[in-house]
Design an enzyme around this catalytic site. Sequence first.
Site, PDB file in Angstrom:
ATOM      1  N   ASP A   6       0.860  -1.186   0.000  1.00 54.18           N
ATOM      2  CA  ASP A   6       0.000   0.000   0.000  1.00 54.18           C
ATOM      3  C   ASP A   6       0.894   1.233   0.000  1.00 54.18           C
ATOM      4  OD1 ASP A   6      -1.930   1.969   0.411  1.00 54.18           O
ATOM      5  OD2 ASP A   6      -2.080   1.560   2.570  1.00 54.18           O
ATOM      6  N   GLY A   8       1.184   4.920   0.201  1.00 56.89           N
ATOM      7  CA  GLY A   8       0.455   6.110   0.595  1.00 56.89           C
ATOM      8  C   GLY A   8       1.323   7.349   0.512  1.00 56.89           C
ATOM      9  N   ASN A   9       0.724   8.496   0.783  1.00 64.94           N
ATOM     10  CA  ASN A   9       1.459   9.754   0.691  1.00 64.94           C
ATOM     11  C   ASN A   9       2.523   9.896   1.772  1.00 64.94           C
ATOM     12  OD1 ASN A   9       0.126  11.412  -1.524  1.00 64.94           O
ATOM     13  ND2 ASN A   9      -1.663  10.804  -0.325  1.00 64.94           N
ATOM     14  N   THR A  10       2.294   9.278   2.917  1.00 60.93           N
ATOM     15  CA  THR A  10       3.232   9.384   4.032  1.00 60.93           C
ATOM     16  C   THR A  10       4.063   8.126   4.211  1.00 60.93           C
ATOM     17  OG1 THR A  10       1.685  10.870   5.163  1.00 60.93           O
ATOM     18  CG2 THR A  10       3.447   9.904   6.489  1.00 60.93           C
ATOM     19  N   TYR A 100     -19.544   4.975  -9.960  1.00 62.15           N
ATOM     20  CA  TYR A 100     -18.688   6.158  -9.904  1.00 62.15           C
ATOM     21  C   TYR A 100     -18.623   6.725 -11.304  1.00 62.15           C
ATOM     22  CZ  TYR A 100     -15.043   8.868  -7.460  1.00 62.15           C
ATOM     23  OH  TYR A 100     -14.325   9.857  -6.838  1.00 62.15           O
ATOM     24  N   THR A 108      -7.247   3.549  -6.064  1.00 58.07           N
ATOM     25  CA  THR A 108      -7.340   2.141  -5.671  1.00 58.07           C
ATOM     26  C   THR A 108      -7.298   1.963  -4.159  1.00 58.07           C
ATOM     27  OG1 THR A 108      -4.957   1.956  -6.136  1.00 58.07           O
ATOM     28  CG2 THR A 108      -6.479   1.119  -7.795  1.00 58.07           C
ATOM     29  N   ASP A 109      -6.728   2.918  -3.432  1.00 56.01           N
ATOM     30  CA  ASP A 109      -6.779   2.828  -1.972  1.00 56.01           C
ATOM     31  C   ASP A 109      -8.223   2.880  -1.496  1.00 56.01           C
ATOM     32  OD1 ASP A 109      -6.894   5.535  -2.856  1.00 56.01           O
ATOM     33  OD2 ASP A 109      -6.338   6.248  -0.864  1.00 56.01           O
ATOM     34  N   ARG A 110      -9.028   3.730  -2.129  1.00 50.56           N
ATOM     35  CA  ARG A 110     -10.441   3.826  -1.770  1.00 50.56           C
ATOM     36  C   ARG A 110     -11.189   2.561  -2.176  1.00 50.56           C
ATOM     37  NH1 ARG A 110     -12.888   9.183  -4.088  1.00 50.56           N
ATOM     38  NH2 ARG A 110     -14.547   8.587  -2.616  1.00 50.56           N
TER      39      ARG A 110
END
Length: 268
Positions: A6, A8-10, A100, A108-110
């Site tokens: 995964d 992510g931004n952080t 949607y 894709t995280d959502r």
Amino acid sequence: MLLAVDIGNTNITAGLFLEDELICMWRMASNRAETWDEYGLQLIQLLERDGHTPADITCAAMASVVPPLNPVLSRAVQQYLKVQLKELTGDLRSLPAVRYDNPAALGTDRLVNALAGWEIYGRPQGRPVIVVDFGTATKLECVSAEGEYLGGVIAPGIRTAAEALTRRTALLQRVEIQRPKSVIGRNIAASMQSGILYGFAGLADGLVRRLTQEIAPDGPDPVVVATGGLASMVAVESRTIQMVDPHLTLQGIRLMYELNWPDAAAEA
């Protein structure tokens, strides 16, 4: 075994699955300056720390919200773990229906959060699901009882909002995000902590109530599950969050991989 990644931004969170069981999990910083070689070495070290080798991994999949890191992690996994890192996208198989406007543009995280929330919590009970993800952004995903992805909400993340507060003001300093002794703050730090924690608990509750009115005006109330780094802290103060699953995103990556590459997943 399946390696789920995964991005992510952080942080980059990686987990190793033996069938449907998450047996270990690691975190690395999302650093665009880091090379594929550096990430590859980190992965090897993390694997060895938990008693595994690259030979244990038979397949790999990733969900990412940081496109520049996708080729970096893909090459790291290919070169060091000797498997192809499959990139999950919104146009792959996931939920029974995705309502949607542009499914290919859905992060894709959502999507994996929505998939895992429905498969693990909603589907067994025949109920809709709302997933609340407390990450760099706060995201709420809505799934009907029939497994239709209905859409969701995106709001600022807890740390994102807290950092903006200190950057945009002259007298407010960064504080540790933790539960204050009372809602009424008697110093600047406690006042900020109260606003951050109880403010986001209230934000989540308000949005969940509004979403529930649209998702299930007459049917069973949705299951509300939270995930993300600060989910446990906020959930204690929330009146709508029913459970916390810190591994929901990784489980969603596993589930989506199994839907799209069932033969490879069966060998993992």
